[in-house]
Design a protein around this motif. Structure first.
Motif, PDB file in Angstrom:
ATOM      1  N   CYS A  82      41.744  48.139  33.946  1.00 51.66           N
ATOM      2  CA  CYS A  82      42.364  48.794  35.101  1.00 51.66           C
ATOM      3  C   CYS A  82      42.917  50.155  34.657  1.00 51.66           C
ATOM      4  O   CYS A  82      43.875  50.197  33.873  1.00 51.66           O
ATOM      5  CB  CYS A  82      43.505  47.943  35.660  1.00 51.66           C
TER       6      CYS A  82
ATOM      7  N   CYS B   1      43.027  44.878  40.675  1.00 52.08           N
ATOM      8  CA  CYS B   1      43.808  44.488  39.493  1.00 52.08           C
ATOM      9  C   CYS B   1      44.816  43.402  39.865  1.00 52.08           C
ATOM     10  O   CYS B   1      45.538  43.518  40.851  1.00 52.08           O
ATOM     11  CB  CYS B   1      44.520  45.724  38.950  1.00 52.08           C
TER      12      CYS B   1
ATOM     13  N   CYS C 236      48.510  45.347  39.345  1.00 54.20           N
ATOM     14  CA  CYS C 236      49.009  46.476  40.144  1.00 54.20           C
ATOM     15  C   CYS C 236      48.241  46.653  41.447  1.00 54.20           C
ATOM     16  O   CYS C 236      48.480  47.617  42.176  1.00 54.20           O
ATOM     17  CB  CYS C 236      48.973  47.764  39.325  1.00 54.20           C
TER      18      CYS C 236
ATOM     19  N   ILE D 222      45.729  47.372  32.030  1.00 61.40           N
ATOM     20  CA  ILE D 222      45.548  45.988  31.575  1.00 61.40           C
ATOM     21  C   ILE D 222      44.056  45.670  31.463  1.00 61.40           C
ATOM     22  O   ILE D 222      43.239  46.184  32.234  1.00 61.40           O
ATOM     23  CB  ILE D 222      46.270  44.979  32.492  1.00 61.40           C
TER      24      ILE D 222
ATOM     25  N   CYS E 238      47.023  50.550  35.451  1.00 61.73           N
ATOM     26  CA  CYS E 238      48.086  49.945  34.618  1.00 61.73           C
ATOM     27  C   CYS E 238      47.609  49.650  33.196  1.00 61.73           C
ATOM     28  O   CYS E 238      48.397  49.184  32.380  1.00 61.73           O
ATOM     29  CB  CYS E 238      48.636  48.692  35.282  1.00 61.73           C
TER      30      CYS E 238
END
Ligand code: DWN
Ligand code: ZN
Length: 425
Positions: free
Chosen positions: A65, A22, A25, A70, A68
């Motif tokens: 992801c 990611c 993160c 996203i 997190c």
């Protein structure tokens, strides 16, 4: 924000490697949710004399992801390639200019201080800063496209020609002092390193500072199957869940969110220095997103199938209209339009031309499909029966302008959430 590269068919670049961790993160658990294949850059309009050159293509898709939350592209195209020369300026649109006025008035309500220093990353031609300048004259744009930054300066908007991030922000603060506001529209989703960008905002803001960004909202993309807005310029597809986790990594906290209508459905994210209190909107959005499956990504499970169904049905509608003897054109040489045309394999055999008012795009060919871009007068000299509306986000504005097309019996074909006609009369 800005528009993309002038892209020519001779600019070859190596396909970027897939991002396996990611970007936000560094989790290694990212999972693929969509693979659209390999397509040219959405704003790389081709000059006709270069049409026989090689046209670089880049893999396009989405990944999620779970750490997190996203949603991002699997590959990164160098922003230098995408944004140093740009053809798109949003201020051609009345809808956008009105939105800038509304956003400037909203900001004035938040920050009632005529001495406020306001910095706008990706300020494009200065459309928003011009509205803000009416109540806060001390503004500064930061725009990576050389041609557009120069134009903004000529038009009286102080503009630095650069990308925004932590180092640019620190340089601005050293020279101009802290900012009361950092505000950016349609830029955060374009940035490969979101944490660096938000850290830059945190470094530049004073202790009462406000970081305001607007970006297309993932929920609108998913609900409207607006998959055409997926292209290499848009690295991230943003939710409140994701940004509420990202901001504290960079020294800010998300304090307010609200939906806005632009670009087919966007969201305004307000951040403040750590220690500020979020209002009720943040918790409300987080609860809704969790219930709908944006936090665990489950809402995306059937997204690829929904995209496939849309691609097939749009192709079918276009083929059957052409088979019935109808002449087709398109309106709006948009970046998203090029995703749509290339991924639905619609080319100049099906669509005669794409009308666009931007003289910088006229005379070029759309990337991938090679459909010629023409000015609006072509609708009179070489009429069509149907206009595929590639700028569906400003449908109302365009349909209102094209009353004579509608009076002649012309119909608009809107591609999303499923292909449908409106007569515009
Ligand atoms: O994020 C991005 C944004 C905000 O805009 C960029 N990455 C690229 C760009 O996306 P787009 O190309 O999909 O944007 P628009 O705003 O949907 O483009 C509208 C197009 O339509 C422009 O090429 C101008 C054109 N136009 C026109 O021909 N007649 C616009 C109006 C208002 C008109 O009357
Ligand atoms: Zn992550």
């Amino acid at each position: 924000m800005t528009a993309a590269s002038s892209g020519t068919t001779t600019n070859r670049s190596d396909a970027p490697a897939a991002v396996k961790v990611c970007r936000v993160c560094s989790s290694s658990g990212v999972r693929s949710i969509l693979d659209i294949g390999s397509v040219p850059l959405a704003n790389s309009f081709i000059e006709p004399e270069l049409v026989n050159g090689a046209e670089p293509t880049f893999p396009l898709g989405l990944q999620f992801c779970p750490t997190c939350a996203i949603v991002q592209l699997p590959t990164t195209v160098d922003p230098e390639t995408l944004f140093r020369h740009y053809l798109y300026t949003p201020s051609a649109s009345t809808t956008w200019r009105e939105h800038c006025d509304e956003l400037a008035a909203w900001l004035h309500d938040q920050v009632d201080d005529p001495d406020a220093f306001v910095v706008e990353p990706a300020s494009n031609d200065g459309c928003l800063l011009r509205s803000i300048q009416r109540w806060a004259p001390n503004v500064l744009g930061v725009e990576p496209a050389r041609n557009i930054a120069e134009q903004a300066v000529r038009d009286g908007i102080p503009t630095i020609n650069d990308f925004f991030g932590d180092s640019t922000a620190r340089a601005i603060r050293a020279e101009h002092g802290p900012a009361r506001v950092v505000i950016g529209t349609n830029v955060l989703a374009h940035v490969p390193d979101i944490v660096d960008f938000v850290r830059g905002a945190a470094a530049l803001l004073d202790e009462d500072g406000l970081f305001v960004v607007e970006a297309p909202y993932l929920r609108d993309l998913v609900e409207n199957v607006a998959y055409d807005t997926i292209y290499h310029e848009h690295v991230s597809y943003l939710s409140v869940t994701a940004l509420a986790r990202v901001y504290p990594l960079a020294g800010l906290i998300l304090t307010h969110v609200e939906r806005t209508p632009t670009h087919g459905g966007s969201i305004r994210f307000v951040g403040r220095p750590l220690g500020a209190e979020p209002d009720a909107s943040v918790a409300r959005f987080l609860t809704d997103e969790r219930a709908l499956g944006y936090a665990d990504g489950s809402v995306l499970a059937d997204f690829a199938d929904r995209v496939d169904r849309l691609r097939v049905s749009l192709g079918n509608v276009i083929r059957s209209e052409a088979a019935a003897g109808r002449r087709l054109g398109a309106y709006g040489a948009t970046a998203k339009g090029n995703t749509l045309l290339t991924t639905c394999s619609i080319d100049k055999g099906a669509i005669r031309y794409i009308v666009d008012r931007n003289p910088l795009k006229q005379g070029r060919l759309a990337p991938g499909s090679h459909i010629p871009i023409v000015g609006p007068d072509r609708l009179e000299s070489d009429p069509v029966d149907i206009l595929l509306l590639l700028a569906w986000n400003i449908a109302e504005e365009i349909i209102a302008q094209q009353r004579s097309f509608a009076k002649r019996g012309g119909r608009f074909l809107i591609p999303i959430p499923e292909p449908h006609f409106i007569d515009g009369g």
